[in-house]
Design a protein around this motif. Structure first.
Motif, mmCIF file in Angstrom:
data_model
loop_
_atom_site.group_PDB
_atom_site.id
_atom_site.type_symbol
_atom_site.label_atom_id
_atom_site.label_comp_id
_atom_site.label_asym_id
_atom_site.label_seq_id
_atom_site.Cartn_x
_atom_site.Cartn_y
_atom_site.Cartn_z
ATOM 1 N N LYS A 1 18.816 -17.212 -2.462
ATOM 2 C CA LYS A 1 18.858 -17.223 -3.929
ATOM 3 C C LYS A 1 17.468 -17.155 -4.542
ATOM 4 N N ARG A 2 16.429 -17.041 -3.705
ATOM 5 C CA ARG A 2 15.055 -16.981 -4.203
ATOM 6 C C ARG A 2 14.441 -15.616 -3.914
ATOM 7 N N THR A 3 13.484 -15.254 -4.750
ATOM 8 C CA THR A 3 12.711 -14.021 -4.580
ATOM 9 C C THR A 3 11.244 -14.394 -4.485
ATOM 10 N N ILE A 4 10.527 -13.699 -3.619
ATOM 11 C CA ILE A 4 9.092 -13.878 -3.471
ATOM 12 C C ILE A 4 8.417 -12.695 -4.156
ATOM 13 N N TYR A 5 7.517 -12.975 -5.089
ATOM 14 C CA TYR A 5 6.820 -11.921 -5.818
ATOM 15 C C TYR A 5 5.460 -11.661 -5.179
ATOM 16 N N GLY A 6 5.101 -10.398 -5.122
ATOM 17 C CA GLY A 6 3.829 -10.016 -4.534
ATOM 18 C C GLY A 6 3.005 -9.159 -5.473
ATOM 19 N N ILE A 7 1.706 -9.277 -5.343
ATOM 20 C CA ILE A 7 0.758 -8.452 -6.095
ATOM 21 C C ILE A 7 -0.214 -7.862 -5.091
ATOM 22 N N SER A 8 -0.409 -6.561 -5.171
ATOM 23 C CA SER A 8 -1.340 -5.874 -4.289
ATOM 24 C C SER A 8 -2.387 -5.184 -5.147
ATOM 25 N N CYS A 9 -3.643 -5.446 -4.859
ATOM 26 C CA CYS A 9 -4.748 -4.784 -5.550
ATOM 27 C C CYS A 9 -5.546 -4.031 -4.497
ATOM 28 N N PHE A 10 -5.818 -2.765 -4.756
ATOM 29 C CA PHE A 10 -6.570 -1.996 -3.773
ATOM 30 C C PHE A 10 -7.551 -1.068 -4.466
ATOM 31 N N ARG A 11 -8.540 -0.645 -3.688
ATOM 32 C CA ARG A 11 -9.502 0.343 -4.181
ATOM 33 C C ARG A 11 -10.035 1.134 -2.996
ATOM 34 N N GLN A 12 -10.471 2.322 -3.283
ATOM 35 C CA GLN A 12 -11.076 3.185 -2.276
ATOM 36 C C GLN A 12 -12.569 2.853 -2.203
ATOM 37 N N ILE A 13 -13.123 2.895 -1.006
ATOM 38 C CA ILE A 13 -14.570 2.741 -0.870
ATOM 39 C C ILE A 13 -15.093 3.882 -0.007
ATOM 40 N N PRO A 14 -16.294 4.362 -0.310
ATOM 41 C CA PRO A 14 -16.864 5.432 0.517
ATOM 42 C C PRO A 14 -17.110 4.926 1.940
ATOM 43 N N VAL A 15 -16.913 5.780 2.901
ATOM 44 C CA VAL A 15 -17.092 5.391 4.304
ATOM 45 C C VAL A 15 -18.517 4.912 4.559
ATOM 46 N N GLU A 16 -19.486 5.424 3.808
ATOM 47 C CA GLU A 16 -20.877 4.999 3.978
ATOM 48 C C GLU A 16 -21.071 3.522 3.630
ATOM 49 N N ASP A 17 -20.199 2.964 2.773
ATOM 50 C CA ASP A 17 -20.320 1.572 2.345
ATOM 51 C C ASP A 17 -19.595 0.585 3.280
ATOM 52 N N MET A 18 -18.874 1.091 4.252
ATOM 53 C CA MET A 18 -18.136 0.211 5.156
ATOM 54 C C MET A 18 -19.097 -0.507 6.120
ATOM 55 N N LEU A 19 -18.886 -1.802 6.289
ATOM 56 C CA LEU A 19 -19.712 -2.566 7.214
ATOM 57 C C LEU A 19 -19.261 -2.358 8.657
ATOM 58 N N LEU A 20 -17.930 -2.315 8.866
ATOM 59 C CA LEU A 20 -17.356 -2.086 10.184
ATOM 60 C C LEU A 20 -16.563 -0.797 10.149
ATOM 61 N N LEU B 1 0.867 -1.185 0.000
ATOM 62 C CA LEU B 1 0.000 0.000 0.000
ATOM 63 C C LEU B 1 0.903 1.235 0.000
ATOM 64 N N PRO B 2 1.454 1.583 -1.175
ATOM 65 C CA PRO B 2 2.475 2.628 -1.240
ATOM 66 C C PRO B 2 1.947 4.027 -0.953
ATOM 67 N N ASP B 3 2.869 4.899 -0.589
ATOM 68 C CA ASP B 3 2.552 6.299 -0.336
ATOM 69 C C ASP B 3 1.912 6.895 -1.586
ATOM 70 N N TYR C 1 -5.625 7.513 -5.809
ATOM 71 C CA TYR C 1 -6.198 6.681 -6.862
ATOM 72 C C TYR C 1 -7.433 5.960 -6.342
ATOM 73 N N ASP C 2 -8.427 5.796 -7.202
ATOM 74 C CA ASP C 2 -9.623 5.045 -6.820
ATOM 75 C C ASP C 2 -9.311 3.561 -6.692
ATOM 76 N N GLU C 3 -8.434 3.067 -7.586
ATOM 77 C CA GLU C 3 -8.007 1.669 -7.531
ATOM 78 C C GLU C 3 -6.707 1.526 -8.306
ATOM 79 N N ASP C 4 -5.949 0.491 -7.966
ATOM 80 C CA ASP C 4 -4.675 0.274 -8.639
ATOM 81 C C ASP C 4 -4.161 -1.121 -8.295
#
Length: 97
Positions: A74-93, A51-53, A58-61
């Motif tokens: 000698k090994r590398t672990i690859y990661g994928i991060s998917c995120f999006r913004q949601i309106p506070v009104e839509d939050m359950l918690l 979750l970079p600075d 962005y709405d999503e990336d």
């Protein structure tokens, strides 16, 4: 921590706390056994990579990153991060501060 032989090592939820910054909220399986919100020392930057600075601009990336293997230098672990913004009104918690 033993690394899996499959393509997916962990599913991790990273959130942003307005006082603490990026932090692991959940991991399956746990990154550190018995501590689902902890990162191993070798992956201490994982929340910031996932979750970079400036991501709030962005709405999503999708972000691709890599981390060192915790078991094999000698090994590398690859990661994928998917995120999006949601309106506070839509939050359950909603967090209380």
């Amino acid at each position: 921590m033993a690394e899996s032989v499959g393509p997916i090592l962990h599913v991790i939820v990273v959130g942003f706390h307005h006082k603490k910054g990026c932090q692991v909220e959940y991991s399956f399986p746990p990154l550190v056994p018995g501590a689902p919100n902890e990162c191993p020392l070798g992956w201490k930057y994982l929340p910031t990579l996932a979750l970079p600075d400036g991501s709030h601009n962005y709405d999503e990336d999708t972000v691709y990153f890599h981390l060192p293997s915790l078991n094999n230098p000698k090994r590398t672990i690859y990661g994928i991060s998917c995120f999006r913004q949601i309106p506070v009104e839509d939050m359950l918690l909603k967090c209380q501060t």
